[in-house]
Motif scaffolding. Structure first.
Motif, mmCIF file in Angstrom:
data_model
loop_
_atom_site.group_PDB
_atom_site.id
_atom_site.type_symbol
_atom_site.label_atom_id
_atom_site.label_comp_id
_atom_site.label_asym_id
_atom_site.label_seq_id
_atom_site.Cartn_x
_atom_site.Cartn_y
_atom_site.Cartn_z
ATOM 1 N N PHE A 84 0.851 -1.183 0.000
ATOM 2 C CA PHE A 84 0.000 0.000 0.000
ATOM 3 C C PHE A 84 0.889 1.235 0.000
ATOM 4 C CE2 PHE A 84 -2.892 -2.860 2.595
ATOM 5 C CZ PHE A 84 -3.784 -3.077 1.557
ATOM 6 N N ALA A 125 0.323 5.259 1.046
ATOM 7 C CA ALA A 125 -0.587 6.308 1.537
ATOM 8 C C ALA A 125 0.046 7.644 1.173
ATOM 9 C CB ALA A 125 -0.813 6.144 3.022
ATOM 10 N N GLY A 126 0.698 8.303 2.132
ATOM 11 C CA GLY A 126 1.367 9.568 1.815
ATOM 12 C C GLY A 126 2.684 9.372 1.075
ATOM 13 N N GLY A 127 3.212 8.171 1.163
ATOM 14 C CA GLY A 127 4.447 7.860 0.449
ATOM 15 C C GLY A 127 5.702 8.397 1.114
ATOM 16 N N HIS A 128 5.540 9.060 2.254
ATOM 17 C CA HIS A 128 6.709 9.741 2.813
ATOM 18 C C HIS A 128 7.632 8.853 3.631
ATOM 19 C CE1 HIS A 128 5.875 13.360 0.915
ATOM 20 N NE2 HIS A 128 6.580 14.123 1.726
ATOM 21 N N THR A 172 0.463 10.487 6.459
ATOM 22 C CA THR A 172 -0.807 10.183 7.119
ATOM 23 C C THR A 172 -0.556 9.515 8.463
ATOM 24 O OG1 THR A 172 -0.954 7.968 6.158
ATOM 25 C CG2 THR A 172 -1.880 9.789 4.859
#
Ligand SMILES: Cc1cc2nc3c(=O)[nH]c(=O)nc-3n(C[C@H](O)[C@H](O)[C@H](O)COP(=O)(O)OP(=O)(O)OC[C@H]3O[C@@H](n4cnc5c(N)ncnc54)[C@H](O)[C@@H]3O)c2cc1C
Lengths: 803, 274
Positions: free
Chosen positions: B30, B32-35, B111
């Protein structure tokens, strides 16, 4: 032109003009090498050694070569025939300096983590990066040498063929009479002996390197775009190392996102792109990734310094001994061996030292990324050592550090001052600079606050640090550089060309990459010619447009290149004056030139603006006999002396002795760079410089593990401070014009960096001196500070006072 | 700094995300924010062949009053947690801690669900929600389950979440006026904590979560026990490293980390007790 301040003078010089170069940078329109669209270019990626020391047993490139989109894969052995000469080192500091051959790509052995072992050419950067992962290299790894003292012992050799890790030892012994240094130490009332470590630093220019090499379809000409500080020097070096006829090479530095010395070099990837684009007959480009930059671009500093000072009963310096061990890394890059020697003349700082100076530096190979110039190059190291040692000596003598410095300053009336090293400091007023800084920070007030706050049991301790400096910059004059065995000159060229419509083109041999030369050179020209700076265009950084130049480094551009621009203006004015005299039928000697207009003395009705003369020079209908058409002049200026900026920095810190955290409460920088062309640009240079020096003191350090792997290879681990991590810097100035050049200017690019690290570290040690702390190493991380406090406390009396 | 090649699919709902991860198996992740994920991919420390983007599941972005707790959707950005009036009122410690994550750019992308699912012991929100006694809600092919924060973290980057589960909600008990403090110790403002302490106190009840003090976020139960047993703040804080097993890194030795945990815990509890 927009101004941020009301003009402080009627002249353009001294005004805070906004920088001409900023709009394209701020709007993202500036074109950096990696922004260039080059149809048909192949992308190069370099496979780098994961070992710091190893023999290459075999390389299997077949899987990589078979990947779709891969055009070629080469090993060092495949390309060995491409190199007419090894990579250049332009500074053989001694006759017997050891300099092992260094090729753009390793042929049979690797000597640091990051050494190139194979290259891929592919249709895209991503394919090239995937392909290097598919190359299978078998290494026979050996124990690497990382530590400098360990390297000195020759226990393990970086280059076994050399038989030693010591490349050279360079000595400078200045004695009035034989044995003067030892005698002074024997008779001294006070002495100190200190050891400092200059950690390795990663220059971390905002733009990593990028290279685009474009061969012309016919005739053999080639244009190289590269993110460099030195297009001119690079052109010569490419011609030499690749055997390409120099007149067929054009090197262009497009927009360059910072260098700090790291782009003052001739790099493997530049040579590889040129060689491979010629071999394949198509453009080849390479773009460095951030992590790659941390190992494949040079690192800075890396020295162990031993400083010994002797003083008489009045606290006057009587002798100095300096022993340096300098980390070369695995190979010599362009000026690697000379970097520590740039500081050799500055260890006495701003102080009046008699002829009793003993300096020696040994350059040592290690299995690490090569070192080379980094902002200040040799001079921050020197200033750090003397300024830290002066504090140590002041403590021994029992004097306040500022008072102790004042006793030793070279006094204003001693200038021009012939230093014991034989160099002449052209001008200075250290007392004045120190007084301005002391007033700005409220020196006495801070000392009082400190006495109140730093009581037993206090968690937060105040510390005030002082540093003063002299900087030898403007890298010139050529004859002095020659005496140091430096293989290039220090001149700079400029052409000033007044176009028929009276707009002006300036061609400069400097190669700005953030310094604002376009603005400053325009201001110099505008001031000389009496025109609007907006009417001046500055051409640079392209060896075909600006064929003569020695580029930008060592705070040289203004005191050498900018002065050349001013002199070229004078030459143009002289020529215009002859035309004006001819047309107004006046004697040349009766002509005055002010505000862009020639007037005949005593005949107020007779005048001719420069604009009119420009057109006359262009049509050439009515020129004096024998005078060539057009208004253009070229100057190559080789200054008679270095440029000697100086200053005093002061820093106030608060140290939380429970956690070791440091807060910089106040930072004052008083820099004297002579006349200021644009004070806003000067302040910008000082701010950036101070932050870089403060970064060395508090944040940055290239950390390698015992196997030679860089542990700080991302910006999460290599702590470049951001705006929120540094104090607001208060700048002040004194103005002592340089008597050496007609503009009275001195360099300022490195001043901030030179002043900052010792000011910060002296402040930290000052804050902790009540706890018995005598030294803290850089970078002063909270853990390091905490360790220093603990070490001191375990050897001091329980009430926290030094024993 | 160039990731390996990967495929990309965007999920429109939690159910779709679960079924997509079921299809693609182990090789999928997954995003999400990718950070946290993208930096690892750029360094090629992670090389998922498929990314299932859950970043647009806007129905998982909310902050709601759940009575005795506040319910936060997993896709809620740090910035929304930081600036939520509801959290400010009922769980100010969490809102404040969220304001210390990275820099504004990170807080606008990252996130809370990603931060917790990533299970990085150096991250701020896992330890903070742990100190607050949060419960996490996971949805998988077989429905939804609740996982107590204290059961969630297993070791570095590993949690009780199954590969085919999506973290959907974080439930944080209301603080009911407890005193609190978040102490984040780092060298640069944007950095992860060298050591961080999230603490609250209400009379003889206290909760202390430690950031970057071991392989998981740490609940300093010995400190809470000491407070419950009537110890002074200074005495209780001496226990701060008792439940932790920190490691050395570039920024801190083991001893220094333990020392910082004690000092920061004392300072946090002093504030929370004031
Ligand atoms: C420069 C920088 C500084 C930072 N500083 C800090 C800091 O100081 N403190 C701090 O706490 N954090 C910091 N972070 C991390 C940041 O908070 C991340 O955003 C957060 O850790 C992960 O959230 P994300 O949404 O970006 O997750 P992603 O990167 O998208 O995902 C992280 C992992 O969690 C999984 N995942 C994500 N969402 C879910 C879900 N709902 N269900 C199941 N699995 C899921 C992903 O598959 C992936 O494995 C920083 C990040 C950066 C880039």
């Amino acid at each position: 032109m927009t101004m941020t301040d009301a003009p402080t003078a009627t002249s353009v010089i001294g005004q805070r003009l906004l920088r001409k170069e900023d709009p394209v940078l701020l709007t993202g329109e500036a074109v950096f090498a990696n922004d260039m669209k080059v149809p048909g270019a192949l992308h190069m990626a370099v496979l780098r050694s994961p070992y710091a020391s190893a023999t290459i047993v075999s390389i299997d490139t077949s899987a990589a070569a078979a990947m779709p989109g891969v055009r070629a894969v080469y090993t060092g052995a495949d390309l060995a025939e491409q190199w007419a000469a090894p990579m250049p080192c332009a500074w053989a500091v001694t006759e017997d300096m050891l300099n092992p051959p260094h090729h753009p790509i390793a042929i049979d052995a690797v000597h640091y983590v990051g050494d190139g072992v194979a290259v891929v050419l592919a249709d895209s950067d991503a394919i090239a990066h995937d392909a290097i992962e598919a190359i299978d290299v078998e290494y026979d790894s050996r124990e690497p040498i990382i530590d400098l003292d360990d390297a000195l012992s020759d226990r393990v050799l970086v280059h076994p063929d050399l038989g030693t890790n010591s490349s050279y030892t360079w000595n400078l012994l200045i004695e009035e009479t034989d044995g003067a240094v030892q005698k002074a130490f024997d008779e001294a009332a006070y002495t100190v002996s200190e050891r400092y470590v200059q950690q390795r630093l990663i220059p971390m220019a905002m733009e990593p390197r990028a290279v685009v090499s474009i061969p012309q379809p016919f005739g053999g000409d080639l244009t190289l775009y590269t993110s460099t500080q030195i297009p001119h020097v690079l052109k010569v070096m490419i011609a030499v190392t690749l055997g390409v006829p120099e007149h067929q090479l054009r090197v262009i530095a497009p927009a360059v996102g910072g260098g700090f010395g790291s782009k003052l070099d001739v790099y493997a990837e530049e040579l590889l792109c040129v060689a491979l684009s010629r071999k394949h007959g198509v453009p080849v480009r390479w773009n460095e990734t951030r992590s790659e930059n941390t190992v494949a671009t040079i690192q800075g500093r890396g020295q162990i310094q031993h400083m010994e000072l002797a003083a008489d009963a009045d606290g006057k310096l009587t002798a100095m001994r300096v022993r340096l061990t300098a980390d070369m890394g695995a190979y010599m890059q362009l000026i690697t061996p000379g970097i520590p020697l740039l500081g050799a003349f500055l260890y006495a700082g701003v102080y009046d030292l008699p002829k009793a100076y003993d300096f020696s530096c040994t350059g040592v190979f290690t299995n690490l990324t090569p070192t080379d110039a980094y902002r200040g190059a040799g001079r921050p190291e020197a200033t750090y050592a003397i300024e830290r040692a002066m504090d140590a000596l002041a403590a021994v003598v029992g004097l306040d550090p500022l008072e102790f410095r004042r006793r030793n300053f070279i006094r204003k009336e001693q200038f021009p001052y012939e230093a014991c090293t034989g160099l002449t400091y052209d001008s200075g007023d250290h007392d004045a600079a120190a007084t301005i800084a002391a007033d700005m920070i409220d020196y006495a007030g801070v000392r009082a606050r400190q006495a109140e706050q730093n009581v037993d049991g206090a968690t937060k301790r105040l510390g005030l640090g002082v540093s003063t400096y002299f900087e030898m910059c403007g890298l010139a004059p050529s004859r002095v550089l020659a005496s140091l065995n430096y293989s290039a000159g220090g001149w700079e060229a400029a052409t000033v060309r007044i176009l028929p419509t009276s707009k002006v083109q300036v061609v400069t041999g400097t190669s700005p990459h953030g310094q604002g030369h376009e603005t400053s050179w325009s201001m110099i020209v505008a001031d000389k010619l009496g025109i609007d700076p907006a009417d001046v265009d500055v051409l640079h950084s392209d060896t075909t447009i600006a064929p003569l130049g020695m580029d930008t480094y060592g705070s040289r551009s203004l005191p050498v290149g900018g002065v050349a621009v001013g002199m070229a203006c004078d030459k143009v004015i002289d020529k215009a004056k002859q035309i004006a005299a001819h047309q107004m039928e006046a004697n040349v000697d009766d002509l005055e030139f002010t505000g862009g207009v020639f007037r005949v003395a005593g005949s107020p009705d007779k005048e001719m603006p420069l604009a009119a003369i420009a057109f006359e020079a262009f049509t050439a209908h009515n020129l004096p006999d024998g005078l060539e058409p057009n208004l253009e002049a070229q100057v190559t200026y080789d200054p008679p002396n270095f440029s000697w900026p100086f200053g005093t920095h002061m820093c106030l810190v608060e140290v939380d002795i429970e956690t070791g955290a440091i807060e910089v409460l106040q930072y004052v920088a008083v820099d004297d760079c002579g006349n200021q062309v644009n004070p806003m640009i000067v302040e910008g240079q000082v701010h950036g410089g101070v932050v870089q020096g403060l970064a060395q003191a508090l944040f940055e350090g290239a950390d390698h593990d015992a196997d030679g792997n860089l542990r700080t290879s991302t910006l999460a681990d290599y702590l470049v401070p951001a705006a929120s991590d540094v104090p607001s810097i208060t700048t002040g100035r004194s103005v002592t014009p340089s008597p050496t050049n007609p503009l009275g200017v001195k360099g300022v690019g490195e001043a901030g960096t030179i002043g900052a690290a010792p000011a910060v570290m002296n402040a930290i040690v000052d804050a902790l001196s009540g706890l018995g702390v005598h030294d803290v190493s850089m970078p002063a991380s909270p853990n390091t500070v905490w360790n220093a406090i603990h070490a001191a406390q375990s050897t001091t009396s329980p009430n926290g006072g030094p024993q | 700094m160039i990731p390996a090649a990967f495929d990309y699919v965007r999920a429109e709902s939690a159910e779709e995300a679960i079924s997509l991860i079921g299809q693609h198996g182990d090789e999928a992740k997954f995003i999400a924010g990718g950070h946290s994920l993208l930096p690892m991919m750029k360094l090629r420390l992670a090389q998922p062949s498929v990314l299932i983007d859950i970043g647009r599941l806007s129905d998982l972005s909310y902050i709601r009053d759940g009575g005795d707790h506040i319910a936060i959707g997993a896709m809620t950005r740090h910035m929304d947690v930081e600036t939520s009036d509801l959290l400010e009122q009922h769980v100010p410690l969490l809102a404040h801690a969220a304001g210390h994550v990275g820099d504004p750019q990170v807080r606008h992308r990252g996130t809370i669900g990603g931060s917790i699912a990533h299970a990085d012991p150096a991250s701020d929100l896992p330890a903070t929600t742990l100190a607050l006694g949060a419960t996490y809600i996971a949805q998988g092919p077989n429905g939804t389950r609740e996982i107590a924060a204290s059961d969630f973290y297993q070791t570095f980057f590993e949690s009780a979440l199954n590969a085919d589960e999506v973290l959907t909600e974080i439930r944080v008990p209301k603080m009911n006026g407890a005193g609190w403090s978040f102490q984040k110790f780092n060298r640069r403002a944007q950095d992860w904590a060298i050591v961080g302490v999230a603490a609250w106190r209400n009379g003889d009840q206290a909760g202390v979560g430690l950031v970057n003090m071991g392989a998981t976020p740490v609940l300093a139960t010995s400190v809470a026990a000491a407070i419950a047993g009537g110890a002074s703040v200074a005495e209780a804080a001496e226990q701060a490293a008792a439940d932790a097993d920190p490691q050395a890194d570039l920024n801190a030795s083991v001893e220094y980390r333990q020392h910082l945990a004690r000092v920061l815990t004392r300072r946090a509890l002093e504030t929370a007790s004031a």
